[in-house]
Design a protein around this motif. Sequence first.
Motif, PDB file in Angstrom:
ATOM      1  N   ILE A 188       0.838  -1.209   0.000  1.00 18.87           N
ATOM      2  CA  ILE A 188       0.000   0.000   0.000  1.00 18.87           C
ATOM      3  C   ILE A 188       0.868   1.252   0.000  1.00 18.87           C
ATOM      4  O   ILE A 188       0.600   2.212  -0.732  1.00 18.87           O
ATOM      5  CB  ILE A 188      -0.945  -0.015   1.217  1.00 18.87           C
ATOM      6  N   LEU A 195      -2.070   4.109  -3.885  1.00 21.51           N
ATOM      7  CA  LEU A 195      -2.651   4.524  -2.610  1.00 21.51           C
ATOM      8  C   LEU A 195      -1.615   4.986  -1.586  1.00 21.51           C
ATOM      9  O   LEU A 195      -1.950   5.199  -0.425  1.00 21.51           O
ATOM     10  CB  LEU A 195      -3.463   3.360  -2.007  1.00 21.51           C
ATOM     11  N   HIS A 196      -0.373   5.178  -2.002  1.00 23.16           N
ATOM     12  CA  HIS A 196       0.675   5.421  -1.004  1.00 23.16           C
ATOM     13  C   HIS A 196       0.606   6.815  -0.394  1.00 23.16           C
ATOM     14  O   HIS A 196       1.125   7.047   0.699  1.00 23.16           O
ATOM     15  CB  HIS A 196       2.066   5.195  -1.635  1.00 23.16           C
ATOM     16  N   LEU A 200      -4.015   4.853   5.602  1.00 24.59           N
ATOM     17  CA  LEU A 200      -4.639   3.536   5.727  1.00 24.59           C
ATOM     18  C   LEU A 200      -5.454   3.528   7.020  1.00 24.59           C
ATOM     19  O   LEU A 200      -4.923   3.793   8.095  1.00 24.59           O
ATOM     20  CB  LEU A 200      -3.565   2.448   5.778  1.00 24.59           C
ATOM     21  N   ALA A 210      -7.841   2.423   2.202  1.00 27.73           N
ATOM     22  CA  ALA A 210      -6.524   3.022   1.941  1.00 27.73           C
ATOM     23  C   ALA A 210      -6.675   4.232   1.032  1.00 27.73           C
ATOM     24  O   ALA A 210      -7.679   4.395   0.334  1.00 27.73           O
ATOM     25  CB  ALA A 210      -5.595   1.996   1.302  1.00 27.73           C
TER      26      ALA A 210
END
Length: 300
Positions: A188, A195-196, A200, A210
């Motif tokens: 992730i 989605l970084h 989260l 996320a």
Amino acid sequence: MMTEATQIPQIQLMWDWFINMVTSIQLSDVLDMCIVAFLIYKMVGLVRDTRAGQLVKGVLAVLLLYWIAELFGFGMLRAVLAFILPYGAMVLLVLFQPELRKAMEQLGRSSISTISNIQLFGPGSEAKEQERQKTQQLIDAICESCAAFSKDKTGALIVLERETKLGDIISTGTIINSDPSPELIGNIFFHNAPLHDGALVVRENRLHSAGCFLPLSQNYEISRMLGTRHRAALGVSEVSDAVVVVVSEETGAITVALNGQLNMRLTPAKLKELLQRELIHETEEKKEHNVSKILKRVKK
């Protein structure tokens, strides 16, 4: 000039008045005073811990200025202040909006709101142990991931939802609803992954959503050395009881935001200890305390 003979009846009258006042106090009066004292205490804490303190000083200064204008007969100044003061309440509502919102959200997080989520006699010992194991697996996965992120200087932002529901934040991300694992958390927040950049959100020991967007903190005393991740972590911890884990992309330092405070420069071991205390031990103590209170009421 009052003589000793005239002073004695006055003292007796004052004593009788005091006794009558004390004996006339009822339980409702005591509760009334306790509630007012509690509200005043909370208001003082709110003013002391936020920028509202400066605004209160300004309001007191305006009231003092109005009193001086009345005392010395400053007609023009009194007229100007008399025109301004009726709109003061509306202005205060606008100026104090962040503080009022924070106070209402803290009130909504009181233990009273959690009673509906508690079973009357609590879950069985087997269910408790299973829940404890799931929480421990989540903690292990997060700590292992954060240790790797810290070493590689990979930025990460993980929000662990507790009693305050974060549905509005979850809706801004992508639902994944997966069991926790270091590999998935690593994917992730892998650099350039879709989605970084977001957060989260963990719900009920599962990686729920996320790429979520968090509200930034309104605290103007935050160090300028802290980046957007830390400000976002602090912001969501100010309006909820969530535990927020941050890994800095610049330094690799691990930080936990909790109740509007930052616990900085944590080692993976200290991170595990903090998460176990907040997610396992403290949660179990709260549940046992609330269940015992309900059982006492039932017995009565």
